[in-house]
Design an enzyme around this catalytic site. Structure first.
Site, short mmCIF file in Angstrom:
data_model
loop_
_atom_site.label_atom_id
_atom_site.label_comp_id
_atom_site.label_asym_id
_atom_site.label_seq_id
_atom_site.Cartn_x
_atom_site.Cartn_y
_atom_site.Cartn_z
N LEU A 64 30.26 -17.84 -6.89
CA LEU A 64 30.27 -17.58 -7.53
C LEU A 64 29.19 -16.45 -8.39
O LEU A 64 29.49 -16.35 -8.82
CB LEU A 64 30.99 -18.11 -8.41
CG LEU A 64 32.24 -19.40 -8.50
CD1 LEU A 64 32.16 -20.45 -9.66
CD2 LEU A 64 33.77 -18.21 -8.22
N HIS A 180 24.86 -24.97 7.13
CA HIS A 180 25.17 -23.94 7.49
C HIS A 180 24.94 -23.14 8.78
O HIS A 180 22.99 -23.36 8.57
CB HIS A 180 24.92 -22.72 6.44
CG HIS A 180 24.24 -21.08 6.82
ND1 HIS A 180 24.98 -20.02 6.56
CD2 HIS A 180 24.48 -20.46 7.95
CE1 HIS A 180 24.64 -18.71 6.76
NE2 HIS A 180 23.38 -19.23 7.32
N ASN A 279 28.77 -12.91 7.97
CA ASN A 279 27.37 -13.87 8.80
C ASN A 279 27.76 -15.96 8.38
O ASN A 279 28.71 -15.87 7.23
CB ASN A 279 25.93 -13.94 8.04
CG ASN A 279 25.36 -15.10 8.87
OD1 ASN A 279 25.51 -15.39 10.01
ND2 ASN A 279 24.21 -15.03 7.88
N ASP A 306 34.94 -18.75 1.81
CA ASP A 306 33.83 -18.35 2.37
C ASP A 306 33.57 -17.28 1.68
O ASP A 306 32.97 -15.77 1.95
CB ASP A 306 32.74 -17.78 3.70
CG ASP A 306 32.00 -17.90 3.80
OD1 ASP A 306 30.76 -17.94 2.12
OD2 ASP A 306 30.81 -17.58 4.08
ZN LIG Z 1 26.94 -19.79 5.37
#
Ligand SMILES: [Zn+2]
Length: 424
Positions: A64, A180, A279, A306
């Site tokens: 956000l 991640h 990414n 994402d």
């Molecule tokens: Zn990520």
């Protein structure tokens, strides 16, 4: 106020419902599902003829951008984009400025969301202070302030001992650690998938191993600790295989992928469109096939967006210099519907992966039309065709590689906590 949604076809995987039903809403809550024509009298009637009526979609991976990057997105514009895309719940990643590694930032996001947000917002706290992989944040205090999970998304946790500790705590607190997966030494300087296409276009590649080595590490740490691991944005066939093997051995892992990883291949980058820069990077046709197979057999539990909005100035650059990210909330469901057309998922399965499963992963009571749940509903015409026009996005981020794509599946109305969202 009472509301009735009539003539629709309700799909609610949480109750195994897939058929004609009327939905009754009382105030902010679901009052019940009824046979056609049997809903209690209501002050407001919404006709959902020719549409599916589903729990409001749940996105567990949203950026956000507020606080700190309000020129890219705000809580207000991001949640407006969400409801236009059929989402009524978003879980926002902590890579803001300042990073959401403190009670103050978490409280700021919660208060701002209640005041200006168009839907429910759940903050995800950082695993490490400043996302620097040096020390754990005050996990318990962040949970008390309203965080529902932890992630250093945007960056990996490079220190394996800290990742081990985080997973140990995740077991105690029963919340997911969202990883991640990226080995920064392997991905250094890369801007797209490493392979045939990166050689042709002359851009530095990111090998699949940059993701897979970290997936393997985190699965190993998850097995060691018995913690709760969630792998974000799975992009390679190798990751799917690692996760599938881990699940078959009983490791407590869940995984998500995003629409771009099953909708695009790196060949598109021959155009040098910086909106394709993301990414992890968009991979090859073999990876896309493996992701679809993973969605089908349950290896990949959920579809997340994402959503990573950027200002035009961050993308109007050479490919090497442009920012990573796709503004995805307003196209995610229609891209998901393509999986139904391709015979990968049936519609109910798709809805489950965008409502119930992500809610369960996050441990939040969302993604269901069961009596007394929050009245979050999306009404979608799955047959209506449209052409994506990113200039009309409510998100400040117009960075979509799907601009001008013909898609079908329009969100006709979204109801968040019993309120009809207005966006036209
Ligand atoms: Zn990520």
């Amino acid at each position: 106020m009472n509301m009735a949604i009539i003539n629709g076809h309700v799909i609610d995987p949480s109750q195994n419902i897939d058929g004609p039903k009327d939905v009754s809403i009382k105030g902010r809550k679901i009052q019940g599902l009824y046979p056609r024509g049997k809903a209690p009298e209501a002050d407001k009637i919404i006709d959902a003829a020719d549409c599916i009526v589903v729990p409001g979609l749940v996105d567990i991976h949203t950026h956000l951008r507020e606080p700190g990057f309000e020129y890219k997105e705000t809580i207000q514009t991001g949640t407006m984009a969400a409801v236009k895309g059929g989402f009524t719940t978003v879980c926002c990643m902590p890579n803001t400025d300042p990073v959401n590694d403190s009670v103050e930032v978490t409280e700021f996001i919660r208060e701002k969301s209640l005041k200006e947000g168009a839907c429910s917002v759940y903050p995800i706290g950082a695993i490490t202070t400043g996302q620097k992989s040096e020390e754990l944040t005050e996990l318990e205090a962040l949970l008390k302030a309203g965080c529902i999970a932890f992630s250093d998304d945007g960056r990996p946790v490079t220190n394996s001992l800290i990742m081990r500790r985080a997973l140990e705590y995740s077991k105690i607190f029963n919340v997911p650690i969202i990883s991640h997966c990226e080995d920064l030494m392997l991905s250094e300087g890369g801007v797209m998938n490493e392979g045939f296409v990166s050689t042709i276009v002359g851009l530095r590649g990111i090998p699949k191993a940059a993701e897979e080595t970290m997936v393997a590490r985190d699965l190993s740490l998850c097995e060691l600790t018995g913690g709760r691991l969630h792998i974000a944005h799975v992009s390679t066939a190798g990751s799917v295989k690692l996760i599938r093997d881990a699940k078959s051995r009983g490791i407590n892992v869940t995984a998500e992928t995003c629409p771009h990883y099953f909708s695009l291949t790196d060949e598109a980058i021959i155009s040098y469109d910086t909106n394709l820069k993301v990414n992890p990077p968009i991979r090859t046709a073999d990876d896309v096939e493996a992701i679809k197979e993973g969605l089908k057999d349950g290896t990949i539990d959920a579809i997340a967006t994402d959503h990573a909005p950027h200002h035009l100035d961050d993308k109007n650059l050479e490919f090497d210099a442009a920012a990573f990210g796709i503004s995805d909330l307003e196209t995610a469901f229609a891209l998901g519907l393509r999986l139904v057309d391709q015979g990968i998922l049936d519609l109910k399965h798709l809805i489950r992966k965008m409502t119930l499963t992500p809610s369960n992963i996050m441990g939040i009571r969302k993604g269901s039309l069961v009596v007394d749940s929050d009245a979050d509903v999306a009404i979608i015409d799955t047959e209506k065709e449209f052409k994506v026009d990113s200039s009309e996005f409510l998100s400040k981020g117009k960075n979509s590689p799907f601009n001008r794509w013909p898609l079908k599946g329009t969100v006709e109305k979204t109801i968040s906590a019993g309120k009809v969202c207005e966006w036209k």
